[in-house]
Each structure stands twice: as C-alpha cells, then as structure tokens.
Design a protein around this motif. Sequence first.
Motif, PDB file in Angstrom:
ATOM      1  N   ASP A 225     -15.042   2.593  -1.574  1.00  7.69           N
ATOM      2  CA  ASP A 225     -14.631   3.281  -0.400  1.00  7.69           C
ATOM      3  C   ASP A 225     -14.183   2.419   0.680  1.00  7.69           C
ATOM      4  O   ASP A 225     -13.879   2.850   1.860  1.00  7.69           O
ATOM      5  CB  ASP A 225     -15.966   3.976   0.400  1.00  7.69           C
ATOM      6  N   GLU A 226     -13.755   1.161   0.129  1.00  4.90           N
ATOM      7  CA  GLU A 226     -13.205   0.226   1.063  1.00  4.90           C
ATOM      8  C   GLU A 226     -11.662   0.692   1.667  1.00  4.90           C
ATOM      9  O   GLU A 226     -11.137   1.091   0.761  1.00  4.90           O
ATOM     10  CB  GLU A 226     -12.861  -1.047   0.501  1.00  4.90           C
ATOM     11  N   PRO A 227     -11.511   0.609   2.867  1.00  5.70           N
ATOM     12  CA  PRO A 227     -10.332   1.344   3.408  1.00  5.70           C
ATOM     13  C   PRO A 227      -8.975   0.620   2.964  1.00  5.70           C
ATOM     14  O   PRO A 227      -8.995  -0.809   2.519  1.00  5.70           O
ATOM     15  CB  PRO A 227     -10.242   1.037   4.920  1.00  5.70           C
ATOM     16  N   ILE A 228      -7.800   1.206   2.674  1.00  5.71           N
ATOM     17  CA  ILE A 228      -6.821   0.586   2.211  1.00  5.71           C
ATOM     18  C   ILE A 228      -6.005   0.182   3.506  1.00  5.71           C
ATOM     19  O   ILE A 228      -5.531   1.135   4.262  1.00  5.71           O
ATOM     20  CB  ILE A 228      -5.792   1.425   1.370  1.00  5.71           C
ATOM     21  N   PRO A 229      -5.303  -0.850   3.745  1.00  4.53           N
ATOM     22  CA  PRO A 229      -4.693  -1.482   4.773  1.00  4.53           C
ATOM     23  C   PRO A 229      -3.323  -0.481   4.603  1.00  4.53           C
ATOM     24  O   PRO A 229      -2.699  -0.253   3.709  1.00  4.53           O
ATOM     25  CB  PRO A 229      -4.427  -2.745   4.341  1.00  4.53           C
ATOM     26  N   LYS A 230      -2.936  -0.092   5.891  1.00  6.72           N
ATOM     27  CA  LYS A 230      -1.681   0.714   6.053  1.00  6.72           C
ATOM     28  C   LYS A 230      -0.416   0.073   5.267  1.00  6.72           C
ATOM     29  O   LYS A 230       0.488   0.591   4.798  1.00  6.72           O
ATOM     30  CB  LYS A 230      -1.474   1.002   7.412  1.00  6.72           C
ATOM     31  N   GLU A 231      -0.487  -1.198   5.571  1.00 12.70           N
ATOM     32  CA  GLU A 231       0.669  -2.033   4.948  1.00 12.70           C
ATOM     33  C   GLU A 231       0.805  -1.885   3.292  1.00 12.70           C
ATOM     34  O   GLU A 231       1.922  -1.817   2.746  1.00 12.70           O
ATOM     35  CB  GLU A 231       0.595  -3.436   5.445  1.00 12.70           C
ATOM     36  N   VAL A 232      -0.361  -1.899   2.691  1.00 18.25           N
ATOM     37  CA  VAL A 232      -0.515  -1.735   1.333  1.00 18.25           C
ATOM     38  C   VAL A 232      -0.012  -0.304   0.968  1.00 18.25           C
ATOM     39  O   VAL A 232       0.980  -0.070  -0.084  1.00 18.25           O
ATOM     40  CB  VAL A 232      -1.892  -2.000   0.813  1.00 18.25           C
ATOM     41  N   LEU A 233      -0.475   0.785   1.699  1.00 16.81           N
ATOM     42  CA  LEU A 233       0.006   2.184   1.481  1.00 16.81           C
ATOM     43  C   LEU A 233       1.523   2.256   1.461  1.00 16.81           C
ATOM     44  O   LEU A 233       2.177   2.836   1.039  1.00 16.81           O
ATOM     45  CB  LEU A 233      -0.646   3.040   2.347  1.00 16.81           C
ATOM     46  N   GLU A 234       2.161   1.772   2.733  1.00 17.51           N
ATOM     47  CA  GLU A 234       3.556   1.464   3.006  1.00 17.51           C
ATOM     48  C   GLU A 234       4.115   0.716   2.022  1.00 17.51           C
ATOM     49  O   GLU A 234       5.420   1.276   1.264  1.00 17.51           O
ATOM     50  CB  GLU A 234       3.678   0.905   4.306  1.00 17.51           C
ATOM     51  N   ARG A 235       3.767  -0.127   1.167  1.00 21.22           N
ATOM     52  CA  ARG A 235       4.544  -0.961   0.233  1.00 21.22           C
ATOM     53  C   ARG A 235       4.550   0.050  -1.050  1.00 21.22           C
ATOM     54  O   ARG A 235       5.566   0.061  -1.712  1.00 21.22           O
ATOM     55  CB  ARG A 235       3.877  -2.072  -0.274  1.00 21.22           C
ATOM     56  N   VAL A 236       3.385   0.618  -1.269  1.00 17.31           N
ATOM     57  CA  VAL A 236       3.409   1.509  -2.566  1.00 17.31           C
ATOM     58  C   VAL A 236       4.318   2.741  -2.408  1.00 17.31           C
ATOM     59  O   VAL A 236       5.085   3.121  -3.308  1.00 17.31           O
ATOM     60  CB  VAL A 236       1.981   1.926  -2.633  1.00 17.31           C
ATOM     61  N   LEU A 237       4.169   3.342  -1.293  1.00 19.19           N
ATOM     62  CA  LEU A 237       5.220   4.621  -1.080  1.00 19.19           C
ATOM     63  C   LEU A 237       6.839   3.989  -0.860  1.00 19.19           C
ATOM     64  O   LEU A 237       7.727   4.731  -1.510  1.00 19.19           O
ATOM     65  CB  LEU A 237       4.833   5.299   0.433  1.00 19.19           C
ATOM     66  N   ALA A 238       6.988   3.029  -0.656  1.00 17.32           N
ATOM     67  CA  ALA A 238       8.472   2.315  -0.232  1.00 17.32           C
ATOM     68  C   ALA A 238       8.705   2.079  -1.847  1.00 17.32           C
ATOM     69  O   ALA A 238       9.763   2.352  -2.309  1.00 17.32           O
ATOM     70  CB  ALA A 238       8.495   1.054   0.472  1.00 17.32           C
ATOM     71  N   ALA A 239       8.016   1.624  -2.877  1.00 16.33           N
ATOM     72  CA  ALA A 239       8.220   1.316  -4.106  1.00 16.33           C
ATOM     73  C   ALA A 239       8.491   2.641  -4.938  1.00 16.33           C
ATOM     74  O   ALA A 239       9.491   2.902  -5.765  1.00 16.33           O
ATOM     75  CB  ALA A 239       7.164   0.657  -4.761  1.00 16.33           C
TER      76      ALA A 239
END
Length: 157
Positions: free
Chosen positions: A18-32
């Motif tokens: 349940d560890e939060p996912i940093p916004k930067e990681v989500l943005e990187r995944v979505l950009a890819a």
Amino acid sequence: MDVYEAVDSRRAVRAFSDEPIPKEVLERVLAAATRAPSSGNLQPWHVYVVSGEPLAELKERATARALAGDPGDEREYPMYPAELTSPYLDRFAAAAAQRYKALGIRRDDPDRPMKIAAVNSDAFGAPVVLFCYLDRTMGPGQWGGTRGCTCRRSCCC
C-alpha cells in the motif's frame, strides 16, 4: 534488459504494497505508455489514474457491492469464449485453483464468487489504479492494439 529477459522475468501480481507511488513515477510510466504502438497509430485509449481518498472510496463501494452478491454490470463483450475447451479450460482451472488456495477460499465455499469479487474489487491492495478505456466505436479489434495493415493495400503500414 533485452526482450527475452523482460518476458522471462514478468509475473502476475495479485497482492500489492500500500506504499504510495510518487507522482513522478506515474508520470514516467504514462509518458512511456503514450509511445506504445497501436494499429494505424490510432492510439484510441484514455487512461484515468485513481489514488488516495477517491480510490479508497471506490474500493469500499465496489467491495461492499461484491459482498452483497451484486453480480456487477453486464459485460458489453465476452471476456472468454462461451465454450472454453481444453487445453485453455485446464490452464484456467489450474490457475484459479492455485489463486483461490493462496487466498484461503475453498472450492466448495458457497460464498466463493462473492469473496473472489471482493478481492478483485479491492484491486489487490494497489495504492494506484489505472483505468484504460477505448471509445466504443473502436470495437474489439483495437483492444489488443495489434500492428498490421488495415488499409487492404499491398503496403507496409
């Protein structure tokens, strides 16, 4: 990592931290993901990211609905063929038996369907859920995003 290592190391996850996912990681995944190929380069998907309190509320409501025996909305399209045959049925049954055993849900449990739906409704504990949608007008052919010529000409689309 090469493609063979990627395929060999992939795994299906049915329990998340349940560890939060940093916004930067989500943005990187979505950009890819925006660079993923699609048939005819249509890129017909829309992605919605849900986390935090909205996700907690969604999980709570969906889980309550599942535990109440609500079968959910009717599917617009079948997930599996109406008559799943061997060897696919055998693989499906073996995977289900392994999963339910790990969850402590007995095969003869009369509440098994509701319990399974409740686990699914909780998104296996994931702290972020990505909902991917396609415009209905795209039809099932776009779901897989397969590359291939759709123009019916002898070309290299």
